[in-house]
Structures are given as C-alpha cells and as structure tokens.
Scaffold this motif. Sequence first.
Motif, PDB file in Angstrom:
ATOM      1  N   VAL A 229      14.324  17.711  74.362  1.00  0.00           N
ATOM      2  CA  VAL A 229      14.098  16.437  73.669  1.00  0.00           C
ATOM      3  C   VAL A 229      12.942  16.491  72.673  1.00  0.00           C
ATOM      4  CG1 VAL A 229      15.089  15.121  75.592  1.00  0.00           C
ATOM      5  CG2 VAL A 229      12.589  15.390  75.421  1.00  0.00           C
ATOM      6  N   GLY A 230      12.290  17.649  72.573  1.00  0.00           N
ATOM      7  CA  GLY A 230      11.251  17.814  71.564  1.00  0.00           C
ATOM      8  C   GLY A 230       9.842  17.440  71.981  1.00  0.00           C
ATOM      9  N   MET A 231       9.618  17.186  73.252  1.00  0.00           N
ATOM     10  CA  MET A 231       8.249  16.898  73.666  1.00  0.00           C
ATOM     11  C   MET A 231       7.376  18.141  73.539  1.00  0.00           C
ATOM     12  SD  MET A 231       6.620  15.277  77.152  1.00  0.00           S
ATOM     13  CE  MET A 231       5.952  16.755  77.928  1.00  0.00           C
ATOM     14  N   LEU A 232       7.937  19.297  73.886  1.00  0.00           N
ATOM     15  CA  LEU A 232       7.243  20.569  73.683  1.00  0.00           C
ATOM     16  C   LEU A 232       7.969  21.322  72.579  1.00  0.00           C
ATOM     17  CD1 LEU A 232       6.509  21.727  77.346  1.00  0.00           C
ATOM     18  CD2 LEU A 232       4.936  20.645  75.726  1.00  0.00           C
ATOM     19  N   ASP A 233       7.200  21.726  71.582  1.00  0.00           N
ATOM     20  CA  ASP A 233       7.755  22.356  70.391  1.00  0.00           C
ATOM     21  C   ASP A 233       7.209  23.776  70.254  1.00  0.00           C
ATOM     22  OD1 ASP A 233       8.589  23.108  67.854  1.00  0.00           O
ATOM     23  OD2 ASP A 233       7.577  21.465  66.823  1.00  0.00           O
ATOM     24  N   PRO A 234       8.080  24.778  70.247  1.00  0.00           N
ATOM     25  CA  PRO A 234       7.616  26.164  70.105  1.00  0.00           C
ATOM     26  C   PRO A 234       6.862  26.428  68.796  1.00  0.00           C
ATOM     27  CG  PRO A 234       9.926  26.123  70.741  1.00  0.00           C
ATOM     28  CD  PRO A 234       9.532  24.718  70.426  1.00  0.00           C
ATOM     29  N   GLU A 235       7.075  25.585  67.813  1.00  0.00           N
ATOM     30  CA  GLU A 235       6.376  25.732  66.533  1.00  0.00           C
ATOM     31  C   GLU A 235       4.895  25.372  66.671  1.00  0.00           C
ATOM     32  OE1 GLU A 235       8.025  26.769  63.688  1.00  0.00           O
ATOM     33  OE2 GLU A 235       9.977  26.812  64.690  1.00  0.00           O
ATOM     34  N   ASP A 236       4.568  24.563  67.660  1.00  0.00           N
ATOM     35  CA  ASP A 236       3.199  24.137  67.907  1.00  0.00           C
ATOM     36  C   ASP A 236       2.536  25.145  68.836  1.00  0.00           C
ATOM     37  OD1 ASP A 236       1.239  22.647  69.874  1.00  0.00           O
ATOM     38  OD2 ASP A 236       1.279  21.435  68.048  1.00  0.00           O
ATOM     39  N   GLU A 237       1.441  25.740  68.401  1.00  0.00           N
ATOM     40  CA  GLU A 237       0.796  26.810  69.161  1.00  0.00           C
ATOM     41  C   GLU A 237       0.368  26.366  70.558  1.00  0.00           C
ATOM     42  OE1 GLU A 237      -2.957  29.877  68.620  1.00  0.00           O
ATOM     43  OE2 GLU A 237      -2.037  29.003  66.843  1.00  0.00           O
ATOM     44  N   GLN A 238      -0.141  25.149  70.668  1.00  0.00           N
ATOM     45  CA  GLN A 238      -0.571  24.659  71.985  1.00  0.00           C
ATOM     46  C   GLN A 238       0.628  24.461  72.902  1.00  0.00           C
ATOM     47  OE1 GLN A 238      -3.149  21.276  71.782  1.00  0.00           O
ATOM     48  NE2 GLN A 238      -3.334  21.095  73.986  1.00  0.00           N
ATOM     49  N   ASP A 239       1.704  23.868  72.389  1.00  0.00           N
ATOM     50  CA  ASP A 239       2.914  23.679  73.198  1.00  0.00           C
ATOM     51  C   ASP A 239       3.512  25.019  73.588  1.00  0.00           C
ATOM     52  OD1 ASP A 239       2.622  20.956  72.823  1.00  0.00           O
ATOM     53  OD2 ASP A 239       4.410  20.726  71.562  1.00  0.00           O
ATOM     54  N   ARG A 240       3.479  25.956  72.659  1.00  0.00           N
ATOM     55  CA  ARG A 240       4.103  27.262  72.887  1.00  0.00           C
ATOM     56  C   ARG A 240       3.555  27.951  74.127  1.00  0.00           C
ATOM     57  NH1 ARG A 240       2.562  30.531  68.492  1.00  0.00           N
ATOM     58  NH2 ARG A 240       3.558  28.909  67.247  1.00  0.00           N
ATOM     59  N   GLN A 241       2.270  27.789  74.420  1.00  0.00           N
ATOM     60  CA  GLN A 241       1.698  28.457  75.594  1.00  0.00           C
ATOM     61  C   GLN A 241       2.404  28.023  76.874  1.00  0.00           C
ATOM     62  OE1 GLN A 241      -2.369  27.409  76.607  1.00  0.00           O
ATOM     63  NE2 GLN A 241      -2.066  25.288  75.959  1.00  0.00           N
ATOM     64  N   TYR A 242       2.748  26.740  76.989  1.00  0.00           N
ATOM     65  CA  TYR A 242       3.458  26.248  78.178  1.00  0.00           C
ATOM     66  C   TYR A 242       4.861  26.823  78.236  1.00  0.00           C
ATOM     67  CZ  TYR A 242      -0.360  22.880  78.153  1.00  0.00           C
ATOM     68  OH  TYR A 242      -1.606  22.295  78.148  1.00  0.00           O
ATOM     69  N   LEU A 243       5.516  26.878  77.094  1.00  0.00           N
ATOM     70  CA  LEU A 243       6.885  27.393  77.038  1.00  0.00           C
ATOM     71  C   LEU A 243       6.930  28.873  77.383  1.00  0.00           C
ATOM     72  CD1 LEU A 243       7.907  25.506  73.777  1.00  0.00           C
ATOM     73  CD2 LEU A 243       8.626  24.949  76.121  1.00  0.00           C
ATOM     74  N   VAL A 244       6.034  29.646  76.800  1.00  0.00           N
ATOM     75  CA  VAL A 244       6.009  31.091  77.044  1.00  0.00           C
ATOM     76  C   VAL A 244       5.689  31.387  78.506  1.00  0.00           C
ATOM     77  CG1 VAL A 244       4.698  33.205  76.536  1.00  0.00           C
ATOM     78  CG2 VAL A 244       5.523  31.757  74.658  1.00  0.00           C
ATOM     79  N   LYS A 245       4.707  30.707  79.057  1.00  0.00           N
ATOM     80  CA  LYS A 245       4.345  30.951  80.463  1.00  0.00           C
ATOM     81  C   LYS A 245       5.470  30.535  81.407  1.00  0.00           C
ATOM     82  CE  LYS A 245      -0.597  30.806  79.722  1.00  0.00           C
ATOM     83  NZ  LYS A 245      -1.854  30.073  79.878  1.00  0.00           N
ATOM     84  N   SER A 246       6.160  29.461  81.080  1.00  0.00           N
ATOM     85  CA  SER A 246       7.288  29.031  81.919  1.00  0.00           C
ATOM     86  C   SER A 246       8.439  30.026  81.843  1.00  0.00           C
ATOM     87  CB  SER A 246       7.762  27.640  81.482  1.00  0.00           C
ATOM     88  OG  SER A 246       6.748  26.670  81.711  1.00  0.00           O
ATOM     89  N   ILE A 247       8.713  30.550  80.660  1.00  0.00           N
ATOM     90  CA  ILE A 247       9.749  31.577  80.496  1.00  0.00           C
ATOM     91  C   ILE A 247       9.353  32.832  81.273  1.00  0.00           C
ATOM     92  CG2 ILE A 247      10.808  33.166  78.831  1.00  0.00           C
ATOM     93  CD1 ILE A 247      11.996  30.345  78.721  1.00  0.00           C
ATOM     94  N   ASP A 248       8.096  33.214  81.183  1.00  0.00           N
ATOM     95  CA  ASP A 248       7.619  34.380  81.939  1.00  0.00           C
ATOM     96  C   ASP A 248       7.833  34.172  83.440  1.00  0.00           C
ATOM     97  OD1 ASP A 248       6.848  35.572  79.561  1.00  0.00           O
ATOM     98  OD2 ASP A 248       4.710  35.148  79.835  1.00  0.00           O
ATOM     99  N   TYR A 249       7.586  32.949  83.928  1.00  0.00           N
ATOM    100  CA  TYR A 249       7.793  32.651  85.348  1.00  0.00           C
ATOM    101  C   TYR A 249       9.266  32.813  85.721  1.00  0.00           C
ATOM    102  CZ  TYR A 249       7.946  30.237  89.784  1.00  0.00           C
ATOM    103  OH  TYR A 249       8.161  29.927  91.109  1.00  0.00           O
ATOM    104  N   ILE A 250      10.146  32.304  84.879  1.00  0.00           N
ATOM    105  CA  ILE A 250      11.592  32.428  85.126  1.00  0.00           C
ATOM    106  C   ILE A 250      11.982  33.903  85.227  1.00  0.00           C
ATOM    107  CG2 ILE A 250      13.867  32.175  84.025  1.00  0.00           C
ATOM    108  CD1 ILE A 250      12.846  29.444  82.971  1.00  0.00           C
TER     109      ILE A 250
END
Length: 171
Positions: free
Chosen positions: A78-99
């Motif tokens: 839904v766009g709350m976390l955006d990979p284009e945004d460096e701060q948001d990206r950290q959450y996305l990358v760490k969550s993907i790493d966990y998966i």
Amino acid sequence: DMAERESAFYDNVIYWKTWQLAQALGLTANDQSGLMQLKQRIIDHFWYPEKGYFIEDLSERGMAEKLYSSDWLIAYQVGMLDPEDEQDRQYLVKSIDYIIRNAIDQPFGLQYSPEERPWQLHFVVRIAAPEYGSTAIWSNWGMEYIKLLIHLVKVTDNNSYLNKVDQQLNA
C-alpha cells in the motif's frame, strides 16, 4: 479474519492507508504531518530490531514471543514503506533478510509464518484449515515478495535479490 489478533501490524497499516486515501479524496483535512507521525508510531510499536522484522500484533503473546507473519508486506503493497526511501528501505531489506535466513520463502513464497499457531485460530478453522494463519503458503504475499525483491534490485543494485526472484518463479 479467521485468526484472532490484537492490534495487528496489518490492521494498523490499513488504518494508515485509509487515512491517506481519505485525505487524497478530500474526505478529511490534509494532514501529512499526522500521517508521518502515525507511520512512525506504527514502526516504533512493531519493529523488532534484534531480528529484523515487524511483530505480528500487540497481544501479550505476540509481544512476548515476537511473532512474525508475512502480512507485514502490506506496508510495501500500500506504499507505507517505500524502497526508494533510504530510511524505509532498511526495514524492507532487514525483513527480506529474515525471510531468507528462516526459509519462509521455501519451497516457494510465501509462508504466512514459520510455525503453526493453532491457539490463534477460531475453532472451526483450527479443525478445517489448521495451517491458516501459520505455515500456509499465501500466493498474494509471494507475489508481493517477488515485486519487492525486484524493486530492491533497482534501488540497491544487489543482484542476489534477482537470484531469489528466479528461484521463486522457477519453483
């Protein structure tokens, strides 16, 4: 839903998106500051930095056991976390790493959770579909996972994400 949760991450993100849409449609006053504050409160309440993922809900058990579920991907969808945004990206990358570390994307994506949680299901669901809300593979989250991996390749130049996409599509 078929699973019992208390103040779930998913529900809070849907609340954020609903408020954002209400503002965009002129149904409520424009309050970008309020949206940003709500987003930050959601992150502050649900982010589990020691493991790198969002906790499923704020129930006593959810918090004590730090329960994971793949429906955190709603924040990307839904766009709350955006990979284009460096701060948001950290959450996305760490969550993907966990998966990846926990093989939640195996044999293909994406398991809702790596463990069964019969105690979380309503009685009829517990009998008829015991993997629901637990180890069941949800194709919707699998597609969002693949879309996020592709987006991360574009913003990080990390081609290992592309390898994961290939694995998912081949599976």
